[in-house]
Write a protein that holds these residues in place. Structure first.
Motif, PDB file in Angstrom:
ATOM      1  N   HIS A 113       0.815  -1.210   0.000  1.00 13.25           N
ATOM      2  CA  HIS A 113       0.000   0.000   0.000  1.00 13.25           C
ATOM      3  C   HIS A 113       0.851   1.263   0.000  1.00 13.25           C
ATOM      4  N   TRP A 122      -4.976   0.658   9.239  1.00 10.50           N
ATOM      5  CA  TRP A 122      -5.795   1.608   8.498  1.00 10.50           C
ATOM      6  C   TRP A 122      -6.785   0.881   7.589  1.00 10.50           C
ATOM      7  N   GLU A 181     -10.721   1.025   7.952  1.00  6.81           N
ATOM      8  CA  GLU A 181     -11.441   1.585   6.819  1.00  6.81           C
ATOM      9  C   GLU A 181     -12.526   0.646   6.333  1.00  6.81           C
ATOM     10  N   GLU A 182     -12.213  -0.642   6.302  1.00  3.24           N
ATOM     11  CA  GLU A 182     -13.210  -1.602   5.821  1.00  3.24           C
ATOM     12  C   GLU A 182     -14.416  -1.634   6.730  1.00  3.24           C
ATOM     13  N   GLN A 196     -16.376   1.388   6.007  1.00  2.00           N
ATOM     14  CA  GLN A 196     -17.134   1.269   4.760  1.00  2.00           C
ATOM     15  C   GLN A 196     -18.370   0.406   4.966  1.00  2.00           C
ATOM     16  N   SER A 216     -21.935   1.966   4.227  1.00  3.32           N
ATOM     17  CA  SER A 216     -22.735   1.490   3.094  1.00  3.32           C
ATOM     18  C   SER A 216     -24.012   0.820   3.552  1.00  3.32           C
ATOM     19  N   ALA A 217     -24.029   0.261   4.748  1.00  4.29           N
ATOM     20  CA  ALA A 217     -25.251  -0.378   5.227  1.00  4.29           C
ATOM     21  C   ALA A 217     -26.060   0.549   6.116  1.00  4.29           C
ATOM     22  N   TYR A 266     -17.699  -8.473   7.459  1.00  4.73           N
ATOM     23  CA  TYR A 266     -16.813  -8.827   6.351  1.00  4.73           C
ATOM     24  C   TYR A 266     -15.354  -8.936   6.773  1.00  4.73           C
TER      25      TYR A 266
END
Lengths: 393, 488
Positions: free
Chosen positions: A57, A81, A85-86, A89, A93-94, A262
């Motif tokens: 990265h 990070w 971040e995931e 997200q 998003s949900a 996830y």
């Protein structure tokens, strides 16, 4: 010149040389020499540090871990990070949370809930979700397991400075898991624990006036649940189990969500390890005979064959669709305790009734026909009692 | 004790004469499966896909028995047999392949049906339109069964038939005609299927499979190619139905391994009774109610000949591929919990293909290039697919948008010229991915190079890419389709 005085590289080369020589006496000398030189090349490369593996990265720092999810090599900071971040997200998003809500984190003291508490606290500050976080813990009364993990939760409370509430089975139902297992046996006891815990979590959340509950279920858990529901033929649960948050149609029913849905279990462990988070890691003493163990073993093997298989299973679960003519349970309320239920009596009432009457198998297997009798406080016939009493150990 | 007859009739004892009850039960299940799902019309030509294994040979025996003159309520379709010889992939020598083919030929000749033995190398000679899903409505859609049969018989009547008359007379004459055709079939000599294989094609096939790294992806690719070949054979020889010999145990394993590969959206088509993804050729699975044990018993007791042909994953360890893992898992679980296979089977019966029957008349571009199921890669927010893409993006330096190095610089200019000069460039994995469903993407991702793919896949991929580019150019001038339900 002792062994320790030799450099590490020399030690390794010497061991390889001895192996080659001993193998050479048996045959196939040439292939061993090639193998030997390949190993040596590897070590020379590592020693020279002219080409360490760089983080994919930032491409500046040296990579210290390989992500189980994607296989990329990352340095510590980039991994933290990326992980955070995931989760961010997933939450965004949900649309899991709204500003100003009170969120109860189901904390068991294990790695998932510890990491969840930590990450939520970090994200709450970083992205200003505006949430009020608190810890909710359930004491099932399993000696040697739960009492130790509760100590961890208490430590977490101090470390993260979050308020904590502990509810126990003893005070809610009058039974501890140890007592239940004595009556029920070592098979099917996970049913009791799971059903009671869900209600306990809801009850505790209601006491604290929480808007949402979040649990630390990770990607492996969701994938295992999908597989288990296929194996058990539970089509109703199969549709619902991949949803990231439960629907909250009934009033008083607090929705619960899984922000870590996830995140791979291995990545959670890596995160906790590198962040030096304090957690309790032991298997529940009653779990070895659980059916879920089969699904878990299968999933672990799957991950070894193809690391993306866990996400693939979740993807399959999300894209399943059920035929319209399949009968699905309808959500209603329990006539005795008012909890949500698809039958006249909710499962925990039935289980509790069975325990109190000394008929441990009342909650296991089909028992719809007996609901009427239980509600009316009638005693069951001899035949029914005999069937329900036998518990196989 | 036989529970039906209440007399002593141990079906496990090979010395005693075969029990009638078991045979009746077995035959009845086959007929019931065909009769319940009334998809095969009288007089229809049905191709039996026989791999030589116990399940498909049992199916062959059932069909043979059902068509025999003394069977009560005879089956009324015309069967053919197809066998795909995969020796090129499994590394068998030419001699071994010839031997296997000779054995199979003797089995097929004994049935008297027309048979085709097709080597897998023929995939390199398939035309591109194999993958173009035809827009014919799926067989067995709603409508009166009798009316559908009538329509079918009308359409297959050769030359000037009898003048249209009342319903009853029409049916009689059509049935008589069907019987005539059936008699003709029995006396006709089936063609001899000597296996001639071009060694160059075998080499190309091996190169293709060697370019795939994992056994899971190899298995998946083999299955896809085999199915395409069978469907193509059916189309060219005029068969409208294909019968596959998948047993209950096999389908339970397939269901589980499909879930693990991300094929949740198409579970119903892959494991259901009827598979209508190819439009004009329907695939049915009449053996899906039988466990492999039942089939083994039946074959043993009634002397059904079958053959063992080694496959790609024969003798491979448990953890070699997802399919092998699922198989060993289900088998082990079945030993402890005997209802596992039937439970999984029941679960599969309750599923349907996402999107329902509308996918039959969807545009071809909305279907996967390889498996022809509806694409399930809409990037819905808050889905596992979206999360995977996010992870990929976050783990790399921020340059996934730049063109990969393997795309030639003049590729851009070719696109606008109608793509005529693009035919020399094989599609890169990135191009192919946009045309594939989630699990086929995983298979292609496993390939080191896509240039070994058979030409029909490559040409169809290019055609679809050109078409989608055309659509992009004229997108602003196209009027949106009506969303309400339209009669096809």
């Amino acid at each position: 010149m002792t062994w320790c005085n030799l450099s590490f590289n020399f030690q390794v080369n010497l061991i390889m040389a001895i192996q080659v020589v001993s193998k050479a006496t048996l045959g196939s000398c040439w292939s061993n020499i090639r193998l030997f030189s390949a190993y040596r090349l590897q070590f020379v490369q590592a020693e020279s540090s002219a080409m360490p593996v760089l983080c994919s990265h930032c491409e500046e720092k040296r990579a210290i871990l390989k992500r189980p999810k994607t296989g990329h090599s990352l340095c510590k900071e980039c991994f933290f990070w990326a992980f955070e971040e995931e989760v961010h997200q997933t939450i965004i998003s949900a649309c899991l949370f709204n500003p100003g809500e009170t969120v109860g984190i189901g904390a068991s003291g294990g790695k998932d809930s510890t990491v969840l508490a930590h990450v939520l606290k970090v994200l709450n500050e970083r992205y200003e979700y505006g949430l009020k976080l608190l810890l909710l813990s359930v004491d099932e009364g399993i000696t040697g397991y739960r009492d130790d993990s509760l100590e961890t939760v208490k430590r977490n409370q101090q470390q993260y400075e979050l308020p904590l509430k502990i509810v126990s089975y003893e005070e809610l139902y009058g039974w501890t898991m140890d007592a239940i297992v004595k009556q029920v046996g070592l098979k099917n006891n996970c049913t009791f624990c799971g059903v009671f815990r869900r209600q306990a979590l809801d009850r505790g959340a209601m006491m604290l006036k929480v808007d949402k509950i979040c649990t630390g279920h990770n990607a492996d858990d969701v994938a295992e649940t999908v597989l288990m529901n296929v194996l058990r033929g539970d089509i109703a649960r199969l549709c619902r189990c991949t949803a990231i948050s439960t629907s909250s149609e009934g009033e008083g029913m607090i929705p619960r969500c899984k922000p870590l849905k996830y995140a791979y279990e291995k990545e959670i462990v890596l995160y906790a390890y590198f962040k030096k988070l304090d957690y309790f890691s032991t298997e529940c003493v009653y779990s070895p005979n659980a059916y879920r163990g089969h699904a878990r073993a299968f999933l672990k093997d799957l991950e070894a064959v193809r690391p993306s298989a866990i996400m693939d299973v979740i993807h399959s679960g999300e894209n399943l669709s059920v035929r319209e003519d399949v009968r699905m349970p309808v959500q209603g309320t329990c006539s005795r305790c008012g909890y949500i239920s698809s039958q006249a009596l909710c499962k925990s009432c039935v289980l509790l009734e069975g325990l109190n009457r000394g008929l441990p198998r009342l909650g296991i297997g089909k028992h719809h026909r007996l609901h009427g009798k239980i509600l009316a406080q009638e005693s069951l016939t001899q035949e029914e009692q005999r069937k329900l009493k036998t518990a196989d150990f | 004790m036989c529970q039906v007859d209440a007399e002593y009739n141990d079906k496990l004892d090979a010395r005693s004469p075969p029990s009638g009850c078991f045979r009746d039960y077995f035959v009845h299940k086959f007929r019931a499966m065909l009769g319940k799902n009334r998809l095969i019309f009288p007089g229809e030509k049905v191709l039996l896909a026989v791999s030589g294994g116990s399940s498909s040979c049992s199916m062959l025996a059932q069909v043979q028995q059902g068509l025999s003159k003394d069977a009560p309520k005879k089956l009324r379709f015309f069967p053919g047999i197809v066998h795909v010889d995969e020796g090129g992939v499994t590394g068998q020598s030419a001699e071994e392949r010839r031997r296997t083919v000779a054995q199979l030929e003797s089995i097929f000749r004994a049935t008297g049906f027309r048979f085709y033995i097709v080597p897998l190398e023929e995939v390199f000679c398939l035309p591109g339109h194999v993958l173009g899903a035809s827009c014919a409505p799926p067989p067995g859609s709603q409508g009166d069964y009798k009316a559908a049969v009538d329509r079918f018989i009308q359409s297959t009547r050769v030359g000037g038939g009898s003048a249209p008359s009342r319903q009853g007379q029409e049916e009689d004459s059509s049935v008589r005609e069907a019987q005539n055709l059936l008699c003709q079939l029995d006396t006709e000599d089936p063609p001899s299927g000597t296996l001639t294989v071009d060694p160059q094609l075998t080499g190309a096939l091996q190169k293709l499979f060697n370019s795939v790294k994992s056994l899971t992806a190899k298995d998946d690719l083999l299955l896809t190619l085999r199915q395409h070949l069978v469907v193509h054979t059916a189309r060219t020889q005029g068969y409208s139905m294909v019968m596959m010999g998948d047993s209950c145990s096999r389908l339970a394993v397939k269901l589980l391994s499909n879930i693990c590969q991300g094929r949740g959206a198409s579970l119903a088509t892959d494991t259901g009774f009827c598979d209508c993804r190819y439009g004009d050729v329907g695939i049915v699975r009449p053996m899906r109610d039988y466990s492999s044990k039942e089939i083994a018993f039946y074959n043993r007791m009634f002397g059904v000949p079958s053959l063992f042909i080694p496959g790609l994953d024969t003798k491979s360890p448990d953890k070699a591929s997802i399919q092998r893992l699922a198989e060993s898992f289900v088998t082990r679980l079945q030993a402890d919990f005997p209802s596992t296979v039937s439970t999984i089977y029941r679960t599969s019966e309750k599923l349907q293909t996402a999107g329902g029957s509308r996918s039959a008349d969807a545009e071809p571009t909305a279907k996967c290039l390889l498996c022809l199921c509806a694409l399930d890669t809409r990037q819905a927010e808050a889905s596992a697919f979206h999360a995977t893409l996010v992870s990929e993006k976050l783990s790399q330096k921020r340059t996934p948008e730049s063109c990969p190095a393997d795309r030639p610089p003049d590729g851009q200019s070719c696109a606008s010229a109608g793509g005529r000069c693009c035919s020399s460039r094989s599609p890169t994995p990135t191009d192919l991915k946009s045309l594939l469903c989630y699990s086929c993407r995983l298979t292609v991702q496993d390939m080191t190079a896509t240039e070994f793919l058979p030409p029909y896949i490559v040409s169809e991929a290019e055609r679809r890419m050109r078409r989608s580019q055309m659509e992009e150019e004229i997108a602003e001038f196209l009027l949106p389709e009506d969303d309400t339900e339209e009669v096809a």
